[in-house]
Design a protein around this motif. Structure first.
Motif, PDB file in Angstrom:
ATOM      1  N   TYR A 103       0.843  -1.205   0.000  1.00  0.00           N
ATOM      2  CA  TYR A 103       0.000   0.000   0.000  1.00  0.00           C
ATOM      3  C   TYR A 103       0.876   1.252   0.000  1.00  0.00           C
ATOM      4  CZ  TYR A 103      -3.775   3.177   1.537  1.00  0.00           C
ATOM      5  OH  TYR A 103      -4.691   4.198   1.634  1.00  0.00           O
ATOM      6  N   MET A 104       1.915   1.244   0.824  1.00  0.00           N
ATOM      7  CA  MET A 104       2.808   2.398   0.894  1.00  0.00           C
ATOM      8  C   MET A 104       3.505   2.624  -0.454  1.00  0.00           C
ATOM      9  SD  MET A 104       2.466   3.841   3.656  1.00  0.00           S
ATOM     10  CE  MET A 104       0.945   3.337   4.406  1.00  0.00           C
ATOM     11  N   LEU A 105       3.993   1.523  -1.046  1.00  0.00           N
ATOM     12  CA  LEU A 105       4.648   1.621  -2.358  1.00  0.00           C
ATOM     13  C   LEU A 105       3.664   2.125  -3.411  1.00  0.00           C
ATOM     14  CD1 LEU A 105       6.797  -1.586  -2.870  1.00  0.00           C
ATOM     15  CD2 LEU A 105       7.525   0.788  -3.159  1.00  0.00           C
ATOM     16  N   PHE A 106       2.468   1.569  -3.351  1.00  0.00           N
ATOM     17  CA  PHE A 106       1.433   1.967  -4.303  1.00  0.00           C
ATOM     18  C   PHE A 106       1.195   3.469  -4.226  1.00  0.00           C
ATOM     19  CE2 PHE A 106      -2.879   2.994  -5.465  1.00  0.00           C
ATOM     20  CZ  PHE A 106      -2.994   2.392  -6.708  1.00  0.00           C
ATOM     21  N   ALA A 164       0.366  -8.034  -3.521  1.00  0.00           N
ATOM     22  CA  ALA A 164      -0.427  -8.366  -2.328  1.00  0.00           C
ATOM     23  C   ALA A 164      -1.432  -7.258  -2.044  1.00  0.00           C
ATOM     24  CB  ALA A 164       0.497  -8.570  -1.126  1.00  0.00           C
ATOM     25  N   PHE A 165      -0.996  -6.016  -2.164  1.00  0.00           N
ATOM     26  CA  PHE A 165      -1.934  -4.923  -1.925  1.00  0.00           C
ATOM     27  C   PHE A 165      -3.061  -4.931  -2.949  1.00  0.00           C
ATOM     28  CE2 PHE A 165      -3.304  -0.631  -3.179  1.00  0.00           C
ATOM     29  CZ  PHE A 165      -4.119  -0.380  -2.088  1.00  0.00           C
ATOM     30  N   LEU A 166      -2.703  -5.077  -4.236  1.00  0.00           N
ATOM     31  CA  LEU A 166      -3.736  -5.048  -5.283  1.00  0.00           C
ATOM     32  C   LEU A 166      -4.776  -6.150  -5.066  1.00  0.00           C
ATOM     33  CD1 LEU A 166      -1.618  -4.160  -8.463  1.00  0.00           C
ATOM     34  CD2 LEU A 166      -3.149  -2.658  -7.172  1.00  0.00           C
ATOM     35  N   THR A 168      11.572  -3.433  -7.480  1.00  0.00           N
ATOM     36  CA  THR A 168      12.366  -4.625  -7.166  1.00  0.00           C
ATOM     37  C   THR A 168      11.428  -5.820  -7.089  1.00  0.00           C
ATOM     38  OG1 THR A 168      12.022  -4.421  -4.803  1.00  0.00           O
ATOM     39  CG2 THR A 168      13.897  -3.212  -5.727  1.00  0.00           C
ATOM     40  N   GLU A 169      11.997  -7.013  -6.975  1.00  0.00           N
ATOM     41  CA  GLU A 169      11.150  -8.201  -6.871  1.00  0.00           C
ATOM     42  C   GLU A 169      10.267  -8.122  -5.626  1.00  0.00           C
ATOM     43  OE1 GLU A 169      10.544 -10.545  -9.242  1.00  0.00           O
ATOM     44  OE2 GLU A 169      11.806  -9.132 -10.361  1.00  0.00           O
ATOM     45  N   THR A 170      10.838  -7.615  -4.510  1.00  0.00           N
ATOM     46  CA  THR A 170      10.035  -7.478  -3.286  1.00  0.00           C
ATOM     47  C   THR A 170       8.920  -6.452  -3.506  1.00  0.00           C
ATOM     48  OG1 THR A 170      12.260  -7.156  -2.421  1.00  0.00           O
ATOM     49  CG2 THR A 170      10.506  -7.647  -0.809  1.00  0.00           C
ATOM     50  N   ASP A 171       9.264  -5.357  -4.174  1.00  0.00           N
ATOM     51  CA  ASP A 171       8.230  -4.352  -4.476  1.00  0.00           C
ATOM     52  C   ASP A 171       7.065  -5.007  -5.213  1.00  0.00           C
ATOM     53  OD1 ASP A 171       9.913  -2.475  -3.440  1.00  0.00           O
ATOM     54  OD2 ASP A 171      10.491  -1.587  -5.372  1.00  0.00           O
ATOM     55  N   LYS A 172       7.423  -5.820  -6.206  1.00  0.00           N
ATOM     56  CA  LYS A 172       6.382  -6.452  -7.022  1.00  0.00           C
ATOM     57  C   LYS A 172       5.512  -7.357  -6.156  1.00  0.00           C
ATOM     58  CE  LYS A 172       9.048  -6.573 -11.321  1.00  0.00           C
ATOM     59  NZ  LYS A 172       9.718  -7.485 -12.254  1.00  0.00           N
ATOM     60  N   ALA A 229       1.665  -9.732 -13.407  1.00  0.00           N
ATOM     61  CA  ALA A 229       3.132  -9.733 -13.481  1.00  0.00           C
ATOM     62  C   ALA A 229       3.586  -9.066 -14.776  1.00  0.00           C
ATOM     63  CB  ALA A 229       3.652 -11.164 -13.406  1.00  0.00           C
ATOM     64  N   GLY A 230       2.869  -9.333 -15.851  1.00  0.00           N
ATOM     65  CA  GLY A 230       3.185  -8.708 -17.137  1.00  0.00           C
ATOM     66  C   GLY A 230       3.066  -7.197 -17.055  1.00  0.00           C
ATOM     67  N   VAL A 231       2.043  -6.727 -16.344  1.00  0.00           N
ATOM     68  CA  VAL A 231       1.834  -5.287 -16.192  1.00  0.00           C
ATOM     69  C   VAL A 231       2.988  -4.663 -15.395  1.00  0.00           C
ATOM     70  CG1 VAL A 231       0.359  -3.506 -15.166  1.00  0.00           C
ATOM     71  CG2 VAL A 231      -0.684  -5.470 -16.328  1.00  0.00           C
ATOM     72  N   LEU A 232       3.369  -5.331 -14.327  1.00  0.00           N
ATOM     73  CA  LEU A 232       4.435  -4.773 -13.488  1.00  0.00           C
ATOM     74  C   LEU A 232       5.759  -4.752 -14.252  1.00  0.00           C
ATOM     75  CD1 LEU A 232       3.484  -6.235  -9.997  1.00  0.00           C
ATOM     76  CD2 LEU A 232       2.939  -3.983 -10.961  1.00  0.00           C
ATOM     77  N   ASP A 233       6.009  -5.789 -15.065  1.00  0.00           N
ATOM     78  CA  ASP A 233       7.203  -5.784 -15.917  1.00  0.00           C
ATOM     79  C   ASP A 233       7.173  -4.591 -16.861  1.00  0.00           C
ATOM     80  OD1 ASP A 233       8.247  -8.020 -14.781  1.00  0.00           O
ATOM     81  OD2 ASP A 233       7.547  -9.416 -16.343  1.00  0.00           O
ATOM     82  N   HIS A 234       6.007  -4.322 -17.365  1.00  0.00           N
ATOM     83  CA  HIS A 234       5.876  -3.159 -18.260  1.00  0.00           C
ATOM     84  C   HIS A 234       6.326  -1.884 -17.550  1.00  0.00           C
ATOM     85  CE1 HIS A 234       4.188   0.076 -20.646  1.00  0.00           C
ATOM     86  NE2 HIS A 234       3.504   0.471 -19.585  1.00  0.00           N
ATOM     87  N   TYR A 235       5.741  -1.626 -16.374  1.00  0.00           N
ATOM     88  CA  TYR A 235       6.090  -0.381 -15.674  1.00  0.00           C
ATOM     89  C   TYR A 235       7.563  -0.354 -15.286  1.00  0.00           C
ATOM     90  CZ  TYR A 235       1.249   1.227 -15.389  1.00  0.00           C
ATOM     91  OH  TYR A 235      -0.006   1.684 -15.698  1.00  0.00           O
TER      92      TYR A 235
END
Lengths: 284, 348
Positions: free
Chosen positions: B216-219, B329-331, B320-324, B289-295
């Motif tokens: 949530y914080m990262l988001f 998890a938040f989404l 980072t992988e942890t960020d992802k 995962a595809g979306v996050l790779d895009h960003y």
């Protein structure tokens, strides 16, 4: 028959002249201008094509534009709205919006009159909009009835004038055929040699976009002031020369622009549309 | 014979039990509350004064939404492309799949929280929910029908005579009534009961796990400038750096013809992503995962790329992988089971 009618008109005209000269001017005084003193008034949109009368599907006797391209017409429809009249001393009357939208259809002669009510008076100026004003174009579904009903007219092939994807109306729809139209995607891939001009664009809901609404002002002093009285039907007879679509100030070749809809080029054609209207005479 | 009877009896029993369990829903149907703004949501944009949601209006709208007669050959309904179990999207289809198996060019967006929408469609052009249904009905690749025909077909059915009368007082079937009823149904498709909502409303001691909280914080730091809470969209049109599509869809530009609108698409909500894959206007990414790779890595410098995606001269949003993991998890807390299972919104 025609001769007879002409004679009758001459006779009436003669009698009329006699009458007018016979009586003092007070017999037909300009009535006091009162917004509630309404009388019938109409504007007639008489479509013509250059020096010829307008006919649909004229494939046996084609029209020719200034670029020498021969064409026939299969569809002509346009919106006229927001009729306003002005007297010589500057008194204005705008017809209430709800009774001021008209769809003139080339295929249906009965639609050529925009019939309204305006106060009794002598009008030297007529103003109307070619298209649907931006206010109405952004109104809710309740205010889109009659010819403005998005369901009216059916789909685009059968004469619908609503652009669903752009939430606006086509103001001026003009289609036909010409041998100069190519068979590729720039022309008509179906091979039917069709050209299509769908001109619209009300300026956008929230951010400004192209605006092809044209307000047209006609000076009635030369070809006949409209004397609106309760006991008669004053009719301003306009010629609408659709040849000007091609031959107006921004003249163009069908071969170069066979399809113009919602695009920047439509702005050029919309300018030509203001040149279509010419006041021929007034029947009072 | 008798076996059959027993089965029926058994099902009846089940039904009674189920009814008991569902009784809050049943009573809710009985005292239909109309449109209620979730407490953690902003004031809606839709003009309810011109079209207040009523029980019978909603029911008419629901019937129309699931009515295949809205299409030329009576095969496709709104519900064919906007499927409730997929949060009213066409799950599994990158681009819409319509009449005669024709394919569209865009991914079916969810019918969800539309009362807060200022503009409709991936590329705008429609600004009033009441005018939106005209587009699919008249589009060649969708329902390929014209509105006049639809209304004529509807007028012939006694079911609708009854429903229109109940909703609007008389049997008249007009464009305005038809559109308003569809809007009433769509306005009630509210997704506001995800875990996220419960945490925000402090309901039943709902709390985020550590991962969800970190996500949530990262988001908030990396995504929330466009995907604004609580709707997870600011309703604007932006270019998020997707590579140009093979058909070169230019998004908002098509509706406005403004240079500054090229390649801008509506920022979608991020609610219910679990049910709505594939993602983006043309459904190009099959997974989150595809979306996050895009960003993270694939953002392209195309015309009008959003400034948020080129901050400090670097393209994209570093993850980072942890960020992802934490963002994912938040989404997941935005998935709303109640929404996709709400019987009120199903075909009856």
């Amino acid at each position: 028959m025609i001769k007879n009618i002409k004679l009758t008109y001459l006779f009436i005209f003669y009698m009329g002249t006699l009458l007018i000269s016979g009586c003092s001017k007070k017999e037909d005084p300009t009535p006091e201008f009162a917004a509630s003193n309404l009388a019938p008034f109409s504007v007639e949109f008489d479509n013509i094509v250059g020096e010829r009368t307008f006919s649909l599907n004229n494939s046996t006797s084609l029209y020719t534009n200034a670029a020498g391209e021969k064409f026939s017409i299969s569809m002509l429809q346009y919106f006229i709205s927001n009729i306003k009249v002005t007297t010589a001393d500057g008194k204005e009357y705008a017809v209430p919006q709800n009774s001021s939208y008209f769809l003139i259809k080339g295929a249906d002669k009965a639609t050529r009159f925009a019939k309204v009510k305006v106060p009794e008076g002598d009008y030297t100026k007529l103003t109307f909009t070619l298209g649907v004003d931006s206010l109405r174009s952004t109104m809710g579904i309740d205010h889109r009835t009659g010819i403005l009903d998005p369901a009216s007219g059916g789909d685009h092939e059968s004469g619908g004038m609503y652009w669903g994807w752009n939430a606006g109306y086509i103001f001026f729809k003009f289609e036909g055929n010409s041998a100069v139209v190519s068979d590729d995607i720039n022309g008509d891939p179906t091979g039917k040699k069709q050209f299509k001009y769908h001109i619209g664009g009300f300026g956008g809901y929230s951010a400004p976009t192209i605006n092809n609404i044209k307000v047209i002002t006609v000076d009635l002093t030369t070809a006949g002031v409209a004397k609106v009285r309760k006991d008669r039907q004053s009719n301003v007879h306009m010629f609408v020369n659709v040849m000007k679509v091609f031959n107006g100030t921004n003249g163009f070749k069908i071969a170069e622009h066979p399809n113009v809809m919602f695009s920047d080029y439509s702005v050029n054609i919309a300018k030509n549309l203001t040149e279509l209207f010419k006041h021929d005479h007034t029947e009072n | 014979m008798s076996k059959n009877h027993w089965t029926v009896f058994f099902f009846l029993l089940l039904f009674v039990v189920a009814c008991k369990k569902d009784s809050p829903v049943v009573t809710e149907i009985e005292r239909f509350l109309g449109f209620e703004k979730p407490v953690n949501f902003p004031v809606p944009v839709y003009n309810f004064e011109a079209n207040p949601v009523t029980k019978s209006g909603f029911e008419l709208g629901r019937a129309l939404f699931y009515e295949p007669r809205l299409s030329r050959n009576n095969t496709v309904s709104c519900g064919s492309c906007h499927i409730q179990s997929a949060a009213f999207t066409q799950h599994g289809h990158d681009v819409s799949h319509g009449i005669d198996d024709r394919l569209g060019t865009r991914n079916s967006p969810p019918i969800m929280n539309l009362a807060w929408n200022k503009a409709f469609m991936w590329g705008g052009g429609v600004y009033d929910l009441d005018l939106q249904p005209i587009v699919p009905i008249t589009t060649h690749e969708e329902m390929d029908e014209n509105l006049e025909n639809v209304l004529s077909k509807i007028r012939l059915l006694p079911k609708y005579t009854r429903l229109f009368k109940a909703a609007f007082g008389t049997e008249e079937v007009s464009t305005a009534r038809f559109m308003k009823a569809l809007s009433q149904f769509m306005l009630m498709c509210i997704s506001s009961n995800s875990k996220y909502d419960k945490v925000m409303r402090k309901e039943a001691n709902a709390t985020f796990t550590a991962d969800e909280q970190a996500g949530y914080m990262l988001f908030k730091a990396k995504c929330a400038s466009c995907h604004v809470e609580p709707l997870f969209t600011d309703g604007s049109f932006r270019n998020n750096g997707l590579a140009k599509s093979p058909i070169n869809d230019q998004g908002l530009y098509t509706a406005t013809l403004k240079e500054t609108d090229r390649y801008k698409f509506k920022v979608p909500s991020l609610r219910n992503l679990q049910y709505t894959a594939p993602f983006m206007h043309d459904g190009r990414f099959l997974t989150l995962a595809g979306v996050l790779d895009h960003y993270n890595l694939e953002v392209q410098q195309t015309t009008n790329l959003d400034l948020a995606l080129q901050a400090g001269g670097k393209l994209g949003i570093a993850l980072t992988e942890t960020d992802k993991t934490t963002i994912t998890a938040f989404l997941a807390t935005l998935n709303d089971q109640e929404f996709i299972n709400n019987k009120l919104l199903s075909e009856q």
